[in-house]
Design an enzyme around this catalytic site. Structure first.
Site, PDB file in Angstrom:
ATOM      1  N   LYS B  95       0.857  -1.188   0.000  1.00 56.13           N
ATOM      2  CA  LYS B  95       0.000   0.000   0.000  1.00 56.13           C
ATOM      3  C   LYS B  95       0.891   1.234   0.000  1.00 56.13           C
ATOM      4  O   LYS B  95       1.865   1.292   0.777  1.00 56.13           O
ATOM      5  CB  LYS B  95      -0.884  -0.045   1.256  1.00 56.13           C
ATOM      6  CG  LYS B  95      -1.926   1.046   1.371  1.00 56.13           C
ATOM      7  CD  LYS B  95      -2.740   0.821   2.658  1.00 56.13           C
ATOM      8  CE  LYS B  95      -3.862   1.813   2.841  1.00 56.13           C
ATOM      9  NZ  LYS B  95      -4.635   1.545   4.069  1.00 56.13           N
ATOM     10  N   SER B 171      -9.476   1.639   3.198  1.00 56.38           N
ATOM     11  CA  SER B 171      -8.590   2.325   2.285  1.00 56.38           C
ATOM     12  C   SER B 171      -7.582   1.419   1.577  1.00 56.38           C
ATOM     13  O   SER B 171      -6.977   1.852   0.594  1.00 56.38           O
ATOM     14  CB  SER B 171      -7.838   3.429   3.016  1.00 56.38           C
ATOM     15  OG  SER B 171      -7.024   2.886   4.036  1.00 56.38           O
ATOM     16  N   SER B 195      -9.678  -0.662   7.446  1.00 51.39           N
ATOM     17  CA  SER B 195      -9.100  -0.445   6.117  1.00 51.39           C
ATOM     18  C   SER B 195      -8.394  -1.654   5.522  1.00 51.39           C
ATOM     19  O   SER B 195      -8.046  -1.631   4.340  1.00 51.39           O
ATOM     20  CB  SER B 195      -8.126   0.731   6.145  1.00 51.39           C
ATOM     21  OG  SER B 195      -8.827   1.932   6.040  1.00 51.39           O
TER      22      SER B 195
END
Lengths: 106, 528
Positions: B95, B171, B195
């Site tokens: 990420k 996210s 997330s």
């Protein structure tokens, strides 16, 4: 609890946050802030007696699970130029910024 | 089956038996990326084409050459008879909220778009030291602020591989979508309110939010420092256990990384569930949220498509010898989001003050007369709407005159949320649970554009995941079936502090028992 964030309070917050907004952004953000405040207001209804402490963390920091702090000794970075090179404007190893405004304190 | 679709653990065995090479695995993943990902997220990328709407767009940066070099290094070690590490040759994505030396580390924000990290985050260092091959950095909501990935400044935003008209969740949307689409076997995500678990549920993969402090945060671009947890996204529970084994543990560079020994997650994985007490709580089968029109609070039961897989999982676990404990009260669950609106915003505002156009990152190109003006213009141009919203709310609720009624109160509500779990897991209490079984999300993946812009409704996507972040406890989301639209449904296991081994064990038992079920044979749309 106060009912909602008015335009003056909002403008004050924008200044404190070091932001500058156009009208469209300001309208959206003020509306969303007040919508979020409606959700936050749920908290007021929760019975909380005096014995309920604040939790800054979920998992308690106790000595059995917390590592000892490092010794406070200076460790030179192998390549400080690489760090300085990330700055948008530099000269002779210094970071360059525009004038820093001076304020006279009362 | 193509190499890129084979789970990490099996790849690892094939590699050690010299049936395949690490370079072949990496090339298979890069080919899959070329086939399904479409153009990577970028600033000012223009409007979407019809082709864009069919692609996954998981990536911001693909590190093709360094991945191939890493893979070749693994192959050389294997040829020389050296131990190449637990994750040797396993491709993973990171990420783009983690710093990785020499890569753009953007947080999906314009303000960090030109930032190249001079150091590497501990979890990534550990993955690479174990021989894993990093394929690139994947997209997310700007600074992780969202549950759909639509707020990324790097567009096109990721789409759900099960149906690209739907969001991948967020996210860690790029993480979940890259793993679901077979672009990588593993991904490193973060979970502040859900997330990792929410996008894992939306994309039909496994996501672990470890106990706060189980995995180091060193090198993670901070959002809510008391809530952020790095963790694995994988295609099955074994792979998630393998990855957690590598990234977990104390770190001299993060004083909040707990000094707790890391158990052998794999050794305990097949221990079964006989005699374990697994709870169901009615408070996780209803949601309370403000009506978008009136703002009034409404409470309603979860959709049947969400509820059924969880109850089915309880039946499966019971048939394997677990004891299901019903009606466990978790009365403060509904306050998770209101408390989160306060606590996370205060921490976010504090963490975002460092972005000022002076030390690194974006600086306004406009000529500014003084430093204050430079700060304001830089932050106005560099931040999107969601970071601005969090800064403003954080400043408001922590202001001296409001702090007692908002911030201090939210921290005390956090204590109540933690107590719900302590009572449920108390060894000498009424319920004595080993784990709580819940749905991961109140809905399956919603359509792109359906919620974005309504910051309140978006936050409520995390209603069933955020209590674990307040409490610090670990959570595991795993696929539990498909809804009527053939979108994945996630089921969640929550346990006491540092009980990841137990959650993985229960998850593995469920996974094995349901391995041959029809829904597991359905592939994501982009792979059909």
């Amino acid at each position: 609890m106060s009912d909602s964030i008015d335009r003056d309070t909002f403008d004050h917050l924008v200044g404190l946050a070091a932001l500058e907004l156009d009208q469209q952004q300001a309208d959206y953000l003020l509306r969303e802030l007040n919508n979020q405040l409606k959700a936050i207001r749920e908290l007021a209804a929760i019975p909380l007696d005096e014995s309920v402490p604040a939790s800054l963390h979920g998992v308690p920091y106790v000595s059995s699970v917390s590592p000892e702090l490092r010794e406070d000794v200076w460790q030179p970075h192998p390549n400080p130029e690489e760090i300085i090179a990330q700055a948008p404007d530099t000269r002779d190893g210094y970071i360059v910024v525009p004038d820093i405004p001076h304020t006279t304190l009362d | 089956m193509e190499l890129c679709d084979i789970p990490a653990y099996e790849l690892s065995l094939l590699l050690r038996q010299k049936q395949i090479s690490a370079e072949e695995i990496t090339r298979a993943c890069l080919e899959r990326i070329d086939a399904v990902d479409g153009r990577s997220g970028a600033l000012d990328s223009g409007s979407l084409t019809p082709e864009d709407e069919q692609k996954v767009h998981a990536f911001i940066t693909i590190t093709r050459e360094s991945a191939l070099n890493q893979a070749r290094a693994v192959d050389q070690k294997l040829a020389a008879g050296d131990d190449p590490g637990l994750l040797a040759g396993i491709p993973f994505t990171t990420k783009d909220i983690f710093c990785v030396r020499g890569t753009p580390s953007t947080a999906a924000s314009r303000i960090l778009a030109n930032y190249t990290a001079p150091y590497t985050a501990t979890p990534v260092t550990r993955m690479e030291a174990a021989g894993a091959v990093m394929l690139g950095k994947v997209n997310l909501d700007e600074f992780t602020y969202g549950s759909s990935n639509e707020s990324s400044a790097f567009q096109p935003a990721p789409r759900n591989p099960w149906n690209p008209a739907h969001v991948p969740g967020g996210s860690s949307g790029g993480s979940a979508s890259s793993v679901a689409a077979g672009e990588a076997a593993l991904s490193l995500g973060t979970d502040t309110a859900g997330s990792i678990r929410q996008p894992a549920a939306f994309c039909g993969v496994v996501g672990v939010k470890p106990t706060y402090g189980r995995v180091s945060r060193y090198g993670l671009i901070a959002f809510g420092s008391s809530l952020d947890c790095p963790g694995p996204v994988a295609r099955n529970v074994v792979d998630a256990a393998l990855m957690l084994q590598v990234i977990a543990g104390a770190d001299p560079r993060d004083s909040t990384a707990a000094n707790v020994p890391v158990p052998d997650y794999l050794a305990q994985l097949d221990g079964g569930v006989k005699g374990l007490r697994i709870g169901l709580s009615p408070d996780y089968f209803r949601i309370a949220f403000p009506d978008p029109q009136t703002g009034e609070y409404r409470e309603q039961p979860l959709p049947v498509d969400i509820e059924t897989p969880v109850l089915r999982a309880a039946e499966v676990l019971a048939s394997l010898g677990a004891e299901i404990v019903e009606d466990v009260p978790m009365p403060n669950t509904r306050y998770g989001i209101p408390a989160y609106f306060v606590i996370s915003r205060v921490e976010a505002a504090s963490n975002l003050h460092r972005y000022d156009g002076v030390k690194y990152g974006y600086r306004t190109p406009q000529r500014t007369g003084d430093l204050t003006k430079l700060y304001r213009q830089t932050r106005n141009e560099g931040f999107g709407l969601q970071p601005k919203l969090r800064i403003l709310m954080g400043m408001y609720v922590s202001a001296a005159q409001y702090s007692a009624q908002y911030y201090q109160r939210a921290l005390r509500v956090r204590t109540l949320i933690r107590r719900d779990f302590e009572q449920a897991f108390d060894r000498s209490g009424k319920y004595r649970l080993d784990a709580l079984l819940t749905p991961t999300t109140p809905t399956t993946a919603f359509k792109m554009g359906a919620v974005y812009g309504d910051s309140v409704l978006m936050q409520y996507a995390d209603q069933l995941t955020v209590p674990a972040n307040h409490a610090g406890i670990p959570g595991l989301s795993l696929p539990g079936g498909l809804d009527a639209e053939r979108l994945p449904v996630g089921i969640q296991l929550l346990g006491p502090d540092f009980s990841e081994d137990m959650l993985l064990r229960i998850g593995r038992a469920y996974e094995l028992a349901t391995q041959t079920e029809d829904w597991r044979k359905v592939k994501p749309l982009v792979l059909r």
